[in-house]
Design an enzyme around this catalytic site. Structure first.
Site, mmCIF file in Angstrom:
data_model
loop_
_atom_site.group_PDB
_atom_site.id
_atom_site.type_symbol
_atom_site.label_atom_id
_atom_site.label_comp_id
_atom_site.label_asym_id
_atom_site.label_seq_id
_atom_site.Cartn_x
_atom_site.Cartn_y
_atom_site.Cartn_z
ATOM 1 N N ARG A 1 6.190 2.407 56.202
ATOM 2 C CA ARG A 1 6.552 0.668 56.212
ATOM 3 C C ARG A 1 6.007 -0.334 54.429
ATOM 4 N NH1 ARG A 1 8.827 4.372 57.985
ATOM 5 N NH2 ARG A 1 9.269 4.554 59.618
ATOM 6 N N SER B 1 13.903 -3.025 63.434
ATOM 7 C CA SER B 1 12.927 -3.356 64.543
ATOM 8 C C SER B 1 11.888 -4.392 63.572
ATOM 9 C CB SER B 1 12.172 -2.194 64.072
ATOM 10 O OG SER B 1 12.789 -0.778 65.043
ATOM 11 N N GLU C 1 7.583 -6.433 60.597
ATOM 12 C CA GLU C 1 8.520 -5.583 58.734
ATOM 13 C C GLU C 1 8.991 -5.788 58.332
ATOM 14 O OE1 GLU C 1 9.260 -1.449 61.055
ATOM 15 O OE2 GLU C 1 11.385 -1.603 59.965
HETATM 16 C C1 LIG Z 1 20.856 -2.080 62.986
HETATM 17 C C2 LIG Z 1 19.130 -1.762 62.104
HETATM 18 C C3 LIG Z 1 18.426 -0.455 62.905
HETATM 19 C C4 LIG Z 1 17.569 -0.091 61.538
HETATM 20 N N1 LIG Z 1 16.609 1.338 61.431
HETATM 21 C C5 LIG Z 1 15.665 1.521 60.707
HETATM 22 C C6 LIG Z 1 15.082 2.495 60.541
HETATM 23 O O1 LIG Z 1 15.354 3.474 61.915
HETATM 24 N N2 LIG Z 1 14.213 2.753 60.071
HETATM 25 C C7 LIG Z 1 14.209 2.083 59.226
HETATM 26 O O2 LIG Z 1 12.925 2.230 58.044
HETATM 27 N N3 LIG Z 1 14.568 1.081 59.164
HETATM 28 C C8 LIG Z 1 15.523 0.284 59.555
HETATM 29 N N4 LIG Z 1 16.251 -0.952 59.796
HETATM 30 C C9 LIG Z 1 15.624 -1.438 58.745
HETATM 31 C C10 LIG Z 1 16.457 -1.149 57.172
HETATM 32 O O3 LIG Z 1 17.639 -1.056 57.114
HETATM 33 C C11 LIG Z 1 15.528 -0.871 55.862
HETATM 34 O O4 LIG Z 1 14.186 -1.169 56.254
HETATM 35 C C12 LIG Z 1 16.397 -0.629 54.742
HETATM 36 O O5 LIG Z 1 15.752 0.348 54.364
HETATM 37 C C13 LIG Z 1 16.350 -1.754 54.198
HETATM 38 O O6 LIG Z 1 17.149 -1.700 52.805
HETATM 39 P P1 LIG Z 1 18.288 -3.001 52.281
HETATM 40 O O7 LIG Z 1 18.500 -2.232 51.316
HETATM 41 O O8 LIG Z 1 19.514 -3.297 53.460
HETATM 42 O O9 LIG Z 1 17.403 -4.221 52.192
HETATM 43 P P2 LIG Z 1 17.315 -5.724 52.524
HETATM 44 O O10 LIG Z 1 17.009 -5.740 53.974
HETATM 45 O O11 LIG Z 1 18.129 -5.928 51.420
HETATM 46 O O12 LIG Z 1 15.643 -5.951 51.544
HETATM 47 C C14 LIG Z 1 14.603 -5.248 51.753
HETATM 48 C C15 LIG Z 1 13.345 -5.244 51.051
HETATM 49 O O13 LIG Z 1 13.833 -4.385 49.687
HETATM 50 C C16 LIG Z 1 13.949 -5.493 48.322
HETATM 51 N N5 LIG Z 1 14.740 -4.805 47.649
HETATM 52 C C17 LIG Z 1 15.696 -3.878 48.287
HETATM 53 N N6 LIG Z 1 16.763 -3.716 46.977
HETATM 54 C C18 LIG Z 1 15.798 -3.310 46.216
HETATM 55 C C19 LIG Z 1 15.288 -2.980 45.206
HETATM 56 N N7 LIG Z 1 16.232 -2.083 44.467
HETATM 57 N N8 LIG Z 1 14.145 -2.845 44.549
HETATM 58 C C20 LIG Z 1 13.095 -3.432 44.758
HETATM 59 N N9 LIG Z 1 13.194 -4.390 46.112
HETATM 60 C C21 LIG Z 1 14.359 -4.700 47.074
HETATM 61 C C22 LIG Z 1 14.745 -6.755 48.593
HETATM 62 O O14 LIG Z 1 13.615 -7.669 47.443
HETATM 63 C C23 LIG Z 1 13.822 -6.874 50.072
HETATM 64 O O15 LIG Z 1 12.582 -7.921 49.877
HETATM 65 C C24 LIG Z 1 17.713 -1.025 60.376
HETATM 66 C C25 LIG Z 1 17.928 -2.203 60.175
HETATM 67 C C26 LIG Z 1 18.804 -2.488 61.313
HETATM 68 C C27 LIG Z 1 20.038 -3.727 61.126
#
Ligand SMILES: Cc1cc2nc3c(=O)[nH]c(=O)nc-3n(C[C@H](O)[C@H](O)[C@H](O)COP(=O)(O)OP(=O)(O)OC[C@H]3O[C@@H](n4cnc5c(N)ncnc54)[C@H](O)[C@@H]3O)c2cc1C
Length: 307
Positions: A177, A227, A297
């Site tokens: 992570r 999580s 996380e």
């Molecule tokens: C119901 C649910 C289930 C989930 N299950 C999992 C799972 O099984 N495994 C897991 O790992 N995670 C899980 N997550 C967490 C999440 O989906 C992941 O961490 C995902 O990778 C976040 O992506 P995002 O685009 O939503 O990022 P955001 O939440 O929008 O951003 C997260 C971080 O990434 C940065 N960021 C986003 N895009 C970029 C880019 N293009 N370049 C540089 N930085 C960037 C942002 O600035 C921020 O700091 C879950 C979340 C939910 C709500």
């Protein structure tokens, strides 16, 4: 003309008018349905536009923040000063042989489904992760034994100076992570994955099984950020929270999920401060009971509301 209007006009020189908004309410873009306003919210349509915005931000000293699909973020009720960049228009996915190329605003779920369609195996683990490709690289997203690190070949990023640079997966320090993307200040714009040919039915069976597990164990009917805590070495965060009798505990509208102890849900119009207070309460209780530090996380960013 006030300073904010001047910045808005400069952004209009770089990005189409329909892709620049002022005072955008961020809760509409977040899984938790929480968060204040961004001064500027832009949705570029090319890598060049992203590069130009980074250069403007450097020249005029305007901070910027990346927002993916908002599924791993809590944004405070005072919102975000400066520019929020969202890459939802950069969402192309294609394949060439065993290679899948996805722009960073594409949903990782869609990349996983596209791989299935092309009979390519390796992204099954991501079939229920609700983030973008960029967000998934940022934190080396993973589930059910798979993670981005296993399949990423290289990425294109826009660096701090606004240059488009290729970074090999081995240069990103991908680990549980985490990655060095935040420390380097890189914006991921595209990722290339190495996959393996496999039978459609076999890939589909794995994805169906993972979807069933996710839907039966996670409170997907409520807004949340997944999580909240990382897995502490030697323990499971959910089990520690469960054994601390915290499930069902609430502060304001935020509640520790009864279905999955690792999730905090926005059950009833929670504020960001309800959420943060509940996270801290869980950390404190688990520390007192088991002596274990739960590391978040989920990222918490933005400003506290003005009093
Ligand atoms: C119901 C649910 C289930 C989930 N299950 C999992 C799972 O099984 N495994 C897991 O790992 N995670 C899980 N997550 C967490 C999440 O989906 C992941 O961490 C995902 O990778 C976040 O992506 P995002 O685009 O939503 O990022 P955001 O939440 O929008 O951003 C997260 C971080 O990434 C940065 N960021 C986003 N895009 C970029 C880019 N293009 N370049 C540089 N930085 C960037 C942002 O600035 C921020 O700091 C879950 C979340 C939910 C709500």
């Amino acid at each position: 003309m006030d300073n904010k209007r001047k910045i808005y006009n400069k952004l209009l020189d770089l990005v189409k008018e329909e892709n620049v908004k002022m005072d955008e309410l961020l809760k509409d873009h977040l899984y938790t349905k929480l968060g204040g306003r961004a001064d500027f919210f832009i949705t570029p349509t090319s890598f060049q536009e992203v590069q130009n915005v980074v250069k403007l931000s450097n020249e005029d000293n305007i901070p910027f923040t990346l927002l993916g699909n908002g599924s791993n973020l809590i944004i405070k009720d005072g919102g975000i000063r400066g520019i929020v960049i969202n890459l939802k228009h950069l969402d192309d996915i294609s394949t060439d042989g065993n290679t899948l190329v996805a722009q960073s605003g594409a949903r990782i779920i869609n990349a996983s489904r596209y791989a299935l369609k092309k009979h390519l195996s390796g992204l099954e683990f991501a079939c229920g992760i609700p983030g973008t490709v960029g967000g998934a690289l940022y934190m080396n997203a993973g589930a059910y034994g798979g993670e981005i690190k296993d399949v990423l070949d290289y990425a294109y990023v826009v660096d701090r100076e606004g240059n488009l640079v290729k970074r090999l997966a081995s240069e990103l320090d991908l680990d549980y992570r985490t990655s060095n993307i935040p420390d380097n200040g890189d914006i991921v714009v595209e990722a290339t994955f190495n996959l393996k040919p496999a039978k459609y039915e076999e890939i589909k069976e794995v994805m169906d099984d993972l979807t069933y597990k996710r839907e039966s164990k996670q409170p997907l009917e409520y807004p949340s950020c997944g999580s909240v805590f990382k897995r502490p070495p030697g323990y499971f965060a959910g089990k520690l929270i469960q054994d601390s009798d915290l499930q069902g505990t609430n502060i304001g509208g935020a509640e520790v999920s009864k279905k999955h102890a690792g999730f905090i849900i926005n059950k009833d119009n929670a504020t960001t401060s309800d959420y943060i207070s509940l996270i801290e309460h869980v950390q404190k209780t688990v520390k007192e009971k088991f002596g274990v530090d739960l590391e978040r996380e989920v990222r918490i960013i933005g400003e506290d509301p003005e009093q």
